[in-house]
Scaffold this motif. Structure first.
Motif, PDB file in Angstrom:
ATOM      1  N   UNK A 289       0.807  -1.227   0.000  1.00  0.00           N
ATOM      2  CA  UNK A 289       0.000   0.000   0.000  1.00  0.00           C
ATOM      3  C   UNK A 289       0.837   1.272   0.000  1.00  0.00           C
ATOM      4  N   UNK A 290       0.416   2.209  -0.844  1.00  0.00           N
ATOM      5  CA  UNK A 290       1.029   3.532  -0.918  1.00  0.00           C
ATOM      6  C   UNK A 290      -0.101   4.552  -0.775  1.00  0.00           C
ATOM      7  N   UNK A 291       0.165   5.620  -0.029  1.00  0.00           N
ATOM      8  CA  UNK A 291      -0.895   6.621   0.148  1.00  0.00           C
ATOM      9  C   UNK A 291      -0.289   8.003   0.241  1.00  0.00           C
ATOM     10  N   UNK A 304      -4.049  -4.441  11.560  1.00  0.00           N
ATOM     11  CA  UNK A 304      -2.789  -5.168  11.430  1.00  0.00           C
ATOM     12  C   UNK A 304      -1.752  -4.758  12.472  1.00  0.00           C
ATOM     13  N   UNK A 305      -1.898  -3.569  13.069  1.00  0.00           N
ATOM     14  CA  UNK A 305      -0.846  -3.114  13.973  1.00  0.00           C
ATOM     15  C   UNK A 305      -1.208  -3.249  15.440  1.00  0.00           C
ATOM     16  N   UNK A 306      -2.472  -3.446  15.754  1.00  0.00           N
ATOM     17  CA  UNK A 306      -2.843  -3.487  17.166  1.00  0.00           C
ATOM     18  C   UNK A 306      -3.688  -4.719  17.456  1.00  0.00           C
ATOM     19  N   UNK A 307      -3.860  -4.979  18.732  1.00  0.00           N
ATOM     20  CA  UNK A 307      -4.742  -6.078  19.135  1.00  0.00           C
ATOM     21  C   UNK A 307      -6.160  -5.530  19.159  1.00  0.00           C
ATOM     22  N   UNK A 308      -6.770  -5.430  17.990  1.00  0.00           N
ATOM     23  CA  UNK A 308      -8.092  -4.822  17.910  1.00  0.00           C
ATOM     24  C   UNK A 308      -9.162  -5.904  17.773  1.00  0.00           C
ATOM     25  N   UNK A 368       2.856  -4.411   7.764  1.00  0.00           N
ATOM     26  CA  UNK A 368       2.788  -2.945   7.777  1.00  0.00           C
ATOM     27  C   UNK A 368       4.195  -2.341   7.912  1.00  0.00           C
ATOM     28  N   UNK A 369       5.218  -3.102   7.574  1.00  0.00           N
ATOM     29  CA  UNK A 369       6.630  -2.713   7.465  1.00  0.00           C
ATOM     30  C   UNK A 369       7.415  -2.725   8.767  1.00  0.00           C
ATOM     31  N   UNK A 370       6.754  -2.561   9.921  1.00  0.00           N
ATOM     32  CA  UNK A 370       7.542  -2.526  11.153  1.00  0.00           C
ATOM     33  C   UNK A 370       6.695  -2.906  12.359  1.00  0.00           C
ATOM     34  N   UNK A 371       7.390  -3.311  13.417  1.00  0.00           N
ATOM     35  CA  UNK A 371       6.731  -3.605  14.693  1.00  0.00           C
ATOM     36  C   UNK A 371       7.322  -2.647  15.717  1.00  0.00           C
ATOM     37  N   UNK A 372       6.471  -1.861  16.347  1.00  0.00           N
ATOM     38  CA  UNK A 372       6.957  -0.893  17.337  1.00  0.00           C
ATOM     39  C   UNK A 372       7.390  -1.630  18.603  1.00  0.00           C
ATOM     40  N   UNK A 373       8.609  -1.331  19.036  1.00  0.00           N
ATOM     41  CA  UNK A 373       9.137  -1.985  20.246  1.00  0.00           C
ATOM     42  C   UNK A 373       8.268  -1.626  21.461  1.00  0.00           C
TER      43      UNK A 373
END
Ligand code: SF4
Length: 451
Positions: A289-291, A304-308, A368-373
């Motif tokens: 994805x590009x935006x 994809x980035x959180x426990x939702x 999503x390219x990265x995982x936040x520490x």
């Protein structure tokens, strides 16, 4: 040895299927087990972000390459389906869980949701908003086709809060559109962009496919350039897959149309798109994805980035509620009869324990390219390197991941091979379950025969 060759040797092939759902739903549960695994009797006390996903499995026509769970639209079936969908919405909304959540995004996907009439689409959106507490600034996002997202329909939907559309343009080249058997013309795509803008929809997304049979580099450059010139807000680039048993697979096998390019060609096409879009000011925020700045997909970022939570409604819909990942029956009749019998139409599901959630956080995060520490430690009370030391070390040594104070992220090569890298974080329990499994599940096939 070139870097591309090194990675071809490492992975054998470039995986073009993104990680969408983790854990993979593979177990069957009774109604009361599903109810309990979803914790529907519990009030949602945490401020967990919640999305609603509704699957509309109908299309006005079927495309020659499409392997998805979709049905040619028949009005009587649509009426019955929407009645079942309303009932399923009410079922969730009537639980202590459903009445205590705030929905921050609504996504209608398919199939082709835009093949429904204005009345049907606005009716279902109104029903969702009445059933659940939906945030004032919720993202309301509908996928569709350039031909049946008409000006009147867009206007009606904009009045209901529609603020983002995503359209399967696939290509702006007439010749390739014909070869794919697309239902819409290139002019339909231009018309749609104009109409959506005039209705005030300020986030227009399109899907474009690369490595199409016979596609030249210049045709692909022209597609990207056209998207930039049309000021498309969000562009998803998808590597074309020849799925066995589709019409296009037979035509390629019979030599009636050319095959697709090899992996080196695929990487060349992907790199062209990436360079042109970054140069034009787009941000890349996932493997595909590009935006434009401020136009990323909040639904995807959330999911994809959180426990939702994502409440998946409709035939073949995937969802995750309180860590229970599930997929509904994809067989229309089975889906409708289960709902009419007052049951949840779940085909199978999987409740992740904390370690599996961590596997999923890595796999979906790297999509999503990265995982936040910081986020990872907040959720799992350990660093990613403490839970996955060998996998991270190996991928760092292979030049596919970078570790720093911010977290774990894909390198430029890691992005090209992003789906392969993400799936390195699948636990051994789910490592063998791929697209074929997912499609069989979505079509309502028995679980026992799918592996
Ligand atoms: S419109 Fe989309 S879902 Fe429908 S057949 Fe074509 S590709 Fe498949």
């Amino acid at each position: 040895m070139s870097r591309a060759k090194q990675y071809v040797e490492l992975f054998k092939e470039r995986d073009s299927i993104c990680v969408s759902h983790y854990p993979v739903p593979i177990s069957q549960h009774t109604e009361s087990e599903v109810w309990s695994l979803m914790e529907l009797e519990q009030v949602n006390t945490k401020d967990t972000p919640t999305a609603l996903y509704l699957h509309i499995p109908f299309c006005d026509a079927t495309c020659s390459f499409c392997p998805f769970n979709r049905y040619l639209k028949k009005q009587e079936q649509v009426d019955d389906y929407l009645a079942a969908v309303r009932k399923e919405i009410d079922r969730y909304a009537g639980t202590p869980f459903g009445s205590s959540i705030t929905v921050s995004s609504i996504n209608l996907g398919g199939g082709t949701p835009s093949c429904l009439s204005s009345e049907e689409l606005t009716g279902i959106l109104q029903h969702m908003k009445q059933a659940f507490h939906v945030a004032e600034d919720a993202m309301i996002f509908i996928e569709g086709n350039p031909r049946n997202f008409t000006a009147d329909k867009l206007e009606d939907l904009a009045l209901q809060g529609l603020n983002r559309i995503s359209v399967g343009v696939q290509t702006f080249q007439e010749e390739l559109a014909g070869l794919l058997g697309l239902y819409h013309s290139v002019d339909d795509s231009f018309e749609l962009v104009k109409n959506a803008r005039s209705c005030g929809i300020d986030n227009i997304g399109i899907d474009l496919m690369y490595n199409l049979p016979g596609q030249t580099l210049d045709q692909w450059r022209a597609d990207i350039l056209t998207s930039i010139e049309q000021e498309i807000d969000h562009i998803c680039v998808i590597s074309f897959c020849v799925v066995p048993h589709t019409q296009i697979a037979s035509r390629i096998a019979e030599g009636k149309i050319p095959g697709i390019g090899d992996v080196y060609r695929e990487i060349e096409l992907y790199t062209i798109a990436k360079e042109m879009l970054l140069e034009a000011g787009y941000l890349q925020y996932s493997v595909i994805d590009f935006a434009k700045p401020g136009k990323t997909d909040r639904h995807a970022t959330l999911y994809f980035s959180e426990q939702s939570h994502m409440i998946g409604i409709g035939a073949a819909a995937f969802g995750i509620i309180n860590g229970y990942m599930y997929v509904n029956s994809g067989n229309l009749n089975e889906y409708m009869s289960r709902v009419q019998d007052g049951l949840l139409p779940v085909n199978c599901g999987e409740k992740a324990d904390e370690l599996e959630l961590a596997h999923g956080a890595m796999a979906k995060g790297l999509r999503m390219l990265s995982v936040s520490r910081a986020d990872f430690v907040r959720m799992f009370r350990q660093e990613p390197e403490e839970l996955f030391p060998d996998t991270i070390e190996r991928l760092v040594q292979d030049g596919l991941l970078i570790q720093d104070a911010e977290g774990i992220r894909l390198t430029d090569d890691g992005i090209i091979w992003g789906n392969n890298v993400s799936k390195q974080f699948f636990s051994s329990k789910y490592a063998d379950y791929g697209l074929q499994h997912r499609m069989k599940l979505a079509k309502g096939r028995p679980v026992q025969s799918v592996k």
